[in-house]
Scaffold this motif. Structure first.
Motif, PDB file in Angstrom:
ATOM      1  N   CYS A  68       5.967   3.538  -1.402  1.00  0.00           N
ATOM      2  CA  CYS A  68       5.433   3.881  -2.720  1.00  0.00           C
ATOM      3  C   CYS A  68       4.002   4.402  -2.570  1.00  0.00           C
ATOM      4  O   CYS A  68       3.373   4.234  -1.527  1.00  0.00           O
ATOM      5  CB  CYS A  68       5.488   2.619  -3.586  1.00  0.00           C
ATOM      6  SG  CYS A  68       4.497   2.633  -5.066  1.00  0.00           S
ATOM      7  N   GLY A  69       3.504   5.024  -3.646  1.00  0.00           N
ATOM      8  CA  GLY A  69       2.143   5.546  -3.617  1.00  0.00           C
ATOM      9  C   GLY A  69       1.104   4.477  -3.343  1.00  0.00           C
ATOM     10  O   GLY A  69       0.123   4.722  -2.632  1.00  0.00           O
ATOM     11  N   SER A  70       1.298   3.270  -3.887  1.00  0.00           N
ATOM     12  CA  SER A  70       0.332   2.202  -3.629  1.00  0.00           C
ATOM     13  C   SER A  70       0.350   1.792  -2.157  1.00  0.00           C
ATOM     14  O   SER A  70      -0.700   1.498  -1.567  1.00  0.00           O
ATOM     15  CB  SER A  70       0.618   0.994  -4.521  1.00  0.00           C
ATOM     16  OG  SER A  70       1.874   0.420  -4.235  1.00  0.00           O
ATOM     17  N   ASP A  71       1.544   1.767  -1.537  1.00  0.00           N
ATOM     18  CA  ASP A  71       1.630   1.485  -0.098  1.00  0.00           C
ATOM     19  C   ASP A  71       0.816   2.508   0.689  1.00  0.00           C
ATOM     20  O   ASP A  71       0.105   2.168   1.648  1.00  0.00           O
ATOM     21  CB  ASP A  71       3.087   1.540   0.377  1.00  0.00           C
ATOM     22  CG  ASP A  71       3.952   0.436  -0.202  1.00  0.00           C
ATOM     23  OD1 ASP A  71       3.465  -0.700  -0.325  1.00  0.00           O
ATOM     24  OD2 ASP A  71       5.120   0.713  -0.531  1.00  0.00           O
ATOM     25  N   LEU A  72       0.937   3.771   0.300  1.00  0.00           N
ATOM     26  CA  LEU A  72       0.213   4.838   0.994  1.00  0.00           C
ATOM     27  C   LEU A  72      -1.295   4.681   0.848  1.00  0.00           C
ATOM     28  O   LEU A  72      -2.055   4.941   1.791  1.00  0.00           O
ATOM     29  CB  LEU A  72       0.652   6.206   0.465  1.00  0.00           C
ATOM     30  CG  LEU A  72       1.999   6.714   0.974  1.00  0.00           C
ATOM     31  CD1 LEU A  72       2.403   7.970   0.216  1.00  0.00           C
ATOM     32  CD2 LEU A  72       1.927   7.011   2.465  1.00  0.00           C
ATOM     33  N   HIS A  73      -1.748   4.262  -0.344  1.00  0.00           N
ATOM     34  CA  HIS A  73      -3.180   4.043  -0.549  1.00  0.00           C
ATOM     35  C   HIS A  73      -3.687   2.940   0.382  1.00  0.00           C
ATOM     36  O   HIS A  73      -4.728   3.082   1.016  1.00  0.00           O
ATOM     37  CB  HIS A  73      -3.453   3.682  -2.006  1.00  0.00           C
ATOM     38  CG  HIS A  73      -3.547   4.869  -2.917  1.00  0.00           C
ATOM     39  ND1 HIS A  73      -4.597   5.763  -2.888  1.00  0.00           N
ATOM     40  CD2 HIS A  73      -2.712   5.314  -3.874  1.00  0.00           C
ATOM     41  CE1 HIS A  73      -4.409   6.700  -3.784  1.00  0.00           C
ATOM     42  NE2 HIS A  73      -3.269   6.453  -4.411  1.00  0.00           N
ATOM     43  N   TYR A  74      -2.954   1.840   0.444  1.00  0.00           N
ATOM     44  CA  TYR A  74      -3.367   0.750   1.334  1.00  0.00           C
ATOM     45  C   TYR A  74      -3.367   1.215   2.792  1.00  0.00           C
ATOM     46  O   TYR A  74      -4.292   0.913   3.554  1.00  0.00           O
ATOM     47  CB  TYR A  74      -2.436  -0.447   1.182  1.00  0.00           C
ATOM     48  CG  TYR A  74      -2.648  -1.252  -0.080  1.00  0.00           C
ATOM     49  CD1 TYR A  74      -3.897  -1.780  -0.393  1.00  0.00           C
ATOM     50  CD2 TYR A  74      -1.600  -1.509  -0.945  1.00  0.00           C
ATOM     51  CE1 TYR A  74      -4.100  -2.528  -1.542  1.00  0.00           C
ATOM     52  CE2 TYR A  74      -1.785  -2.257  -2.104  1.00  0.00           C
ATOM     53  CZ  TYR A  74      -3.040  -2.766  -2.395  1.00  0.00           C
ATOM     54  OH  TYR A  74      -3.229  -3.504  -3.533  1.00  0.00           O
ATOM     55  N   TYR A  75      -2.326   1.939   3.180  1.00  0.00           N
ATOM     56  CA  TYR A  75      -2.211   2.404   4.568  1.00  0.00           C
ATOM     57  C   TYR A  75      -3.360   3.358   4.916  1.00  0.00           C
ATOM     58  O   TYR A  75      -3.962   3.250   5.996  1.00  0.00           O
ATOM     59  CB  TYR A  75      -0.870   3.113   4.762  1.00  0.00           C
ATOM     60  CG  TYR A  75      -0.704   3.808   6.094  1.00  0.00           C
ATOM     61  CD1 TYR A  75      -0.496   3.083   7.265  1.00  0.00           C
ATOM     62  CD2 TYR A  75      -0.752   5.194   6.183  1.00  0.00           C
ATOM     63  CE1 TYR A  75      -0.345   3.720   8.484  1.00  0.00           C
ATOM     64  CE2 TYR A  75      -0.592   5.842   7.395  1.00  0.00           C
ATOM     65  CZ  TYR A  75      -0.391   5.109   8.551  1.00  0.00           C
ATOM     66  OH  TYR A  75      -0.240   5.747   9.743  1.00  0.00           O
ATOM     67  N   SER A  76      -3.685   4.270   4.014  1.00  0.00           N
ATOM     68  CA  SER A  76      -4.663   5.320   4.307  1.00  0.00           C
ATOM     69  C   SER A  76      -6.104   4.889   4.094  1.00  0.00           C
ATOM     70  O   SER A  76      -7.028   5.442   4.714  1.00  0.00           O
ATOM     71  CB  SER A  76      -4.369   6.561   3.448  1.00  0.00           C
ATOM     72  OG  SER A  76      -3.081   7.064   3.711  1.00  0.00           O
ATOM     73  N   HIS A  77      -6.330   3.896   3.211  1.00  0.00           N
ATOM     74  CA  HIS A  77      -7.701   3.536   2.851  1.00  0.00           C
ATOM     75  C   HIS A  77      -8.001   2.041   2.980  1.00  0.00           C
ATOM     76  O   HIS A  77      -9.144   1.627   2.809  1.00  0.00           O
ATOM     77  CB  HIS A  77      -8.001   3.987   1.414  1.00  0.00           C
ATOM     78  CG  HIS A  77      -7.688   5.427   1.159  1.00  0.00           C
ATOM     79  ND1 HIS A  77      -8.430   6.456   1.691  1.00  0.00           N
ATOM     80  CD2 HIS A  77      -6.689   6.013   0.430  1.00  0.00           C
ATOM     81  CE1 HIS A  77      -7.919   7.620   1.297  1.00  0.00           C
ATOM     82  NE2 HIS A  77      -6.869   7.369   0.539  1.00  0.00           N
TER      83      HIS A  77
END
Length: 383
Positions: A41-50
């Motif tokens: 999900c988009g929130s997973d990507l935010h955590y992964y990237s930032h």
């Protein structure tokens, strides 16, 4: 006796590590689940990237993943409605069940909510990118034989779309506009269509996603939003009006009854206000810019309701019915086609996250929903 399982654990920006964890037997009210499918999900990507999601900071190593399904492997002593071998979809948010919001059925906005893969509560509630987890049986939903595990994982974002539909108060034969043709936008369009909307138009900057939406029965028509920005707010609002007018000319639909805004991009929220008929509703589904400049007078003077949407509540049983309804429908939507890329094994998680951050893969194929199979003995990826 505890079982040793592997987990994908985020330790910093793009720092995923495979670690072993001891998983105890399930409590009396829990089931143990072999996780078979987790959508990113988009929130997973935010955590992964930032290593953060907006203002929410990760404060300890965290397993990501919350769009999940799996196979029950063990049941607690008080569980009677599930048994080993059952396919289940997981609702991963655990509310307090005591506060006023929980008691009125709006547990999605419970202040004490513990949500897997979120850094909001501390200690963090670990996500589903693990081989197995224990989870309360109350929040596990048995999947019918004709609903696969990947589609079972999609029930989580489908719940967001269904919750948005419910809050929209959309009537049959309504005209609907959806901004954003990512997974949630496509699901909002699909739910509106299956619930009887007479016309569903989906808008995005990505022509490939729009083609997918129409060809696979998620929407009736589409509009490619021009890639442009105004030099100031006046020019930006003029462009938003022009976008709304252009969309209104599609099939002569004019202003629409309901807009589902799934991008969070200010220009789309602005165009959404201008696109909504007097007395209509603009649903804020996308989580984008936290501060927006909006033409509120254009909404207030036409009594356009602007309604927020956060996650979902009490959606899984009806979401399963929606999936089965779509299977019976002659013109789609085919929810299984949303899963465009599948990675097998937790060691493939970094590749999966990198893929999820793209719109197309190296072969030019559309990237919509990326899924990780974290079950023991998962075959190697063939991607």
């Amino acid at each position: 006796m505890a079982t040793q399982v592997e987990a994908s654990v985020l330790h910093g920006v793009k720092d995923l590590r495979i670690e072993s964890r001891q998983l105890p037997p399930p409590f009396a009210n829990e089931v143990q689940i072999q996780i078979a499918s987790t959508g990113l999900c988009g929130s997973d990507l935010h955590y992964y990237s930032h290593y953060r999601n907006g203002d929410i900071l990760v404060r300890e190593p965290l397993s990501l993943g919350h769009e999940s399904s799996g196979i029950v492997t063990e049941v607690g002593s008080s569980v009677s409605d599930l048994r080993p071998g059952d396919k289940v979809a997981l609702e991963v948010g655990l509310p307090c069940e005591r506060c006023p919001k929980c008691k009125e059925g709006r547990y999605n906005i419970c202040k004490e909510m513990k949500f897997r893969s979120s850094g909001k509560s501390f200690p963090h509630f670990q996500g589903t990118l693990q081989q197995r987890i224990n989870h309360p049986a109350k929040w596990c939903y048995k999947l019918p034989e004709d609903v696969g595990l990947d589609v079972g994982a999609l029930l989580e974002p489908l719940g967001v779309a269904l919750h948005a539909f419910r809050r929209s108060l959309m009537q049959p034969e309504a005209t609907v506009l959806v901004f954003g043709a990512g997974a949630v936008g496509l699901l909002c369009a699909a739910v509106a269509k299956l619930k009887g909307a007479s016309r569903v138009i989906i808008a995005d900057i990505d022509a490939g996603r729009l083609e997918f939406a129409v060809q696979n029965g998620f929407a009736h028509n589409s509009y490619t939003v021009p890639m442009r920005r105004g030099k100031d707010i006046d020019e930006s609002l003029t462009m938003a009006k022009e976008t709304a007018e252009a969309i209104g000319k599609i099939d002569g639909v004019g202003e629409v009854d309901t807009v589902f805004e799934c991008t969070g991009v200010p220009s789309c929220v602005q165009a959404g206000i201008y696109s909504t008929r007097p007395g209509g509703r603009l649903m804020l589904v996308g989580m984008g810019h936290p501060i927006q400049t909006l033409p509120l007078a254009a909404a207030a003077l036409r009594e356009v309701d602007i309604v927020g949407v956060f996650r979902y509540a009490n959606t899984y049983p009806e979401s399963i019915e929606i999936v089965q309804q779509a299977m019976r429908s002659k013109d789609g939507p085919d929810f299984s086609k949303l899963v465009t890329h599948r990675f097998c094994g937790l060691e493939e998680a970094p590749k999966a996250f990198e893929m999820a951050g793209k719109t197309k893969d190296a072969d030019g194929r559309l990237v919509l929903k990326v899924v990780i199979d974290s079950s023991e003995g998962a075959p190697p990826s063939k991607l």
